[in-house]
Design a protein around this motif. Sequence first.
Motif, PDB file in Angstrom:
ATOM      1  N   UNK A  37       0.861  -1.172   0.000  1.00  0.00           N
ATOM      2  CA  UNK A  37       0.000   0.000   0.000  1.00  0.00           C
ATOM      3  C   UNK A  37       0.902   1.228   0.000  1.00  0.00           C
ATOM      4  N   UNK A  38       0.490   2.239  -0.732  1.00  0.00           N
ATOM      5  CA  UNK A  38       1.356   3.400  -0.915  1.00  0.00           C
ATOM      6  C   UNK A  38       0.712   4.655  -0.340  1.00  0.00           C
ATOM      7  N   UNK A  39       1.538   5.464   0.329  1.00  0.00           N
ATOM      8  CA  UNK A  39       1.103   6.761   0.842  1.00  0.00           C
ATOM      9  C   UNK A  39       1.898   7.844   0.142  1.00  0.00           C
ATOM     10  N   UNK A  40       1.229   8.923  -0.248  1.00  0.00           N
ATOM     11  CA  UNK A  40       1.928  10.014  -0.911  1.00  0.00           C
ATOM     12  C   UNK A  40       1.628  11.343  -0.250  1.00  0.00           C
ATOM     13  N   UNK A  41       2.664  12.162  -0.086  1.00  0.00           N
ATOM     14  CA  UNK A  41       2.508  13.505   0.467  1.00  0.00           C
ATOM     15  C   UNK A  41       2.947  14.480  -0.619  1.00  0.00           C
ATOM     16  N   UNK A  42       2.097  15.403  -0.984  1.00  0.00           N
ATOM     17  CA  UNK A  42       2.462  16.356  -2.027  1.00  0.00           C
ATOM     18  C   UNK A  42       3.424  17.381  -1.436  1.00  0.00           C
ATOM     19  N   UNK A  43       4.639  17.429  -1.979  1.00  0.00           N
ATOM     20  CA  UNK A  43       5.652  18.358  -1.463  1.00  0.00           C
ATOM     21  C   UNK A  43       5.559  19.701  -2.155  1.00  0.00           C
ATOM     22  N   UNK A  44       5.324  19.688  -3.461  1.00  0.00           N
ATOM     23  CA  UNK A  44       5.163  20.959  -4.164  1.00  0.00           C
ATOM     24  C   UNK A  44       4.383  20.747  -5.447  1.00  0.00           C
ATOM     25  N   UNK A  45       3.810  21.827  -5.943  1.00  0.00           N
ATOM     26  CA  UNK A  45       3.004  21.769  -7.153  1.00  0.00           C
ATOM     27  C   UNK A  45       1.634  21.182  -6.882  1.00  0.00           C
ATOM     28  N   UNK A  46       0.938  20.870  -7.960  1.00  0.00           N
ATOM     29  CA  UNK A  46      -0.385  20.270  -7.810  1.00  0.00           C
ATOM     30  C   UNK A  46      -0.585  19.267  -8.927  1.00  0.00           C
ATOM     31  N   UNK A  47      -1.569  18.415  -8.739  1.00  0.00           N
ATOM     32  CA  UNK A  47      -1.817  17.384  -9.735  1.00  0.00           C
ATOM     33  C   UNK A  47      -3.106  16.646  -9.440  1.00  0.00           C
ATOM     34  N   UNK A  48      -3.309  15.572 -10.158  1.00  0.00           N
ATOM     35  CA  UNK A  48      -4.522  14.791 -10.005  1.00  0.00           C
ATOM     36  C   UNK A  48      -4.149  13.356  -9.687  1.00  0.00           C
ATOM     37  N   UNK A  49      -4.866  12.766  -8.743  1.00  0.00           N
ATOM     38  CA  UNK A  49      -4.679  11.356  -8.426  1.00  0.00           C
ATOM     39  C   UNK A  49      -5.939  10.615  -8.853  1.00  0.00           C
ATOM     40  N   UNK A  50      -5.754   9.638  -9.724  1.00  0.00           N
ATOM     41  CA  UNK A  50      -6.886   8.795 -10.107  1.00  0.00           C
ATOM     42  C   UNK A  50      -6.646   7.394  -9.581  1.00  0.00           C
ATOM     43  N   UNK A  51      -7.643   6.884  -8.875  1.00  0.00           N
ATOM     44  CA  UNK A  51      -7.555   5.530  -8.331  1.00  0.00           C
ATOM     45  C   UNK A  51      -8.784   4.765  -8.813  1.00  0.00           C
ATOM     46  N   UNK A  52      -8.560   3.503  -9.172  1.00  0.00           N
ATOM     47  CA  UNK A  52      -9.628   2.693  -9.744  1.00  0.00           C
ATOM     48  C   UNK A  52      -9.805   1.441  -8.886  1.00  0.00           C
ATOM     49  N   UNK A  53     -11.052   1.065  -8.618  1.00  0.00           N
ATOM     50  CA  UNK A  53     -11.298  -0.202  -7.934  1.00  0.00           C
ATOM     51  C   UNK A  53     -10.843  -1.360  -8.825  1.00  0.00           C
ATOM     52  N   UNK A  54     -10.446  -2.460  -8.219  1.00  0.00           N
ATOM     53  CA  UNK A  54     -10.028  -3.597  -9.051  1.00  0.00           C
ATOM     54  C   UNK A  54     -11.125  -4.067 -10.004  1.00  0.00           C
TER      55      UNK A  54
END
Length: 470
Positions: free
Chosen positions: A339-356
């Motif tokens: 399992x992965x955790x992400x912390x945005x350090x700078x900038x911006x973006x989009x996270x897309x996650x899909x159910x299996x």
Amino acid sequence: MGISIMPNSLLLLLIFSIPIISATEYHEEEEEEKRGIFLLQSSKQVVKTDGGEIRIMRGDNRGRDIHSPMHIGFISMEPNTLFIPQYMDSSLILFIRIGEMKIGWIYKDEMVEKQLRIGDIYRIPAGSAFYMVNVGKGQRLEIICSIDTSEGLRESTFQSFYIGGGTYPTSVLAGFDMRTLTTAFNVSVDELASITERQKGGPIVFMTGSETNQLNRWASLMQLKQKEREEKRQFAEKKYDNGDDDEDDDDDREHKEVKEWTWRKLLRSFLVKENKGAIRSPKSYNLYEKDPDFKNNYGWSVALDEHVYNPLKHSGIGVYLVNLTAGSMMAPHVNPTATEYGVVLSGSGTIQVVFPNGSLAMNTEVRQGDVFWVPKYFPFCQIASHSGTFEFFGFTTSSRRNRPQFLVGASSIPKIMGGPEMAMAFDVSEEKYKRIIEAQRESIILPPWPETKEMKGEELPLFINTAASE
Ligand SMILES: *[C@@H]1O[C@H](CO)[C@@H](O)[C@H](O)[C@H]1NC(C)=O
Ligand SMILES: *[C@@H]1O[C@H](CO)[C@@H](O)[C@H](O)[C@H]1NC(C)=O
Ligand SMILES: *[C@@H]1O[C@H](CO)[C@@H](O)[C@H](O)[C@H]1NC(C)=O
């Protein structure tokens, strides 16, 4: 840490200490806004003093069947402050985001100190007493840490046990009766009161005036004369010059001596300016100095596993850092082992996650300070906004080599598997399949769409299978 040679008093603390953070916890209104199920949104300020603050992004998604095993902590300390000695029931992996610090902690029954700077990764095991000092001149210290709750007393919470302290925070020592303490310390009630009733500044205090005096009081209380210190240090050097890594092979006399003065060492540790020599503390690892594991014109990524940095093995936690140029994308992929955790350090973006099962789970814009997480087996991608570089850092729940499986791009599963079977699975001719699958020449980090194409893209349905998405 071998419990057999722990100093008595510390051992007592470990066994009998009472949970106290709940009493001093500072509750903040929890964010109600729901932005996506894989964003950690329960932010709680657990410590707030003039000297700094600690904020925890809790990983408990109550009422959901997918459990998040980790919290992410944000510690910030003003210049010249001390995070007073404590131990926690969770292991910490520290990442120095900004600034410089000195960390002192008990490693193999010895006081060790380590200077850490921006980009450094360092691990503090659960139950080890430690303190932190911001030593950056006029500079704030910012730390991001993983808080692994699996060793805790209660699930999905964590606990600090302050060793130093007074009325705020309360020292765990306060739980013992006077007779026990005066006997244990071998001092008078007055002398004892002089260290256990002064601290009111909270867990993070400025190291000026009264605090410095207090440290001096501790020292005089311990009645450590310079000569004695020297003797002890020489003793320590002799002991550890042997370079032995095992803890339990010293003879009894040495044991006794170690027992008697390790506790003192903890308390006077602030006073010893240079604690070089003696036992060496575990190494840190600088994330910014590691060569990228992958790099192309559109960004790079770095991963730290136990093969590169051994202490991670004990926590079973990996660390990574990704830097995407404006508009670029980390291609859709799956983590099969972590399992992965992400912390945005700078900038911006989009996270897309899909159910299996192929329906959309989250499509959320993130910015600096946001924390997202993605359970293993869940396909996902990260896309930088067009306004600039998107940088994120994070932890994974495995210290083994993580081999993400890419679903799109030149090194993806559909490309590598290729062949008539894949074409058949999509129910298209092999020729057509090949044409589509080979159109993307880049792998892993993919270039942005040209602006014009993106405009056209907006007229497209957002998802292939609109029935399956919300
Ligand atoms: C306690 O302190 C007294 C006076 O300083 C000393 O004589 C005695 O040896 C100490 N006892 C222990 C067990 O350290
Ligand atoms: C991220 O990459 C960009 C472009 O390569 C670079 O200018 C920037 O300094 C990088 N950020 C970090 C923190 O390395
Ligand atoms: C897919 O799985 C998610 C999570 O289990 C569920 O909420 C959703 O309804 C499922 N969608 C379909 C189309 O089966």
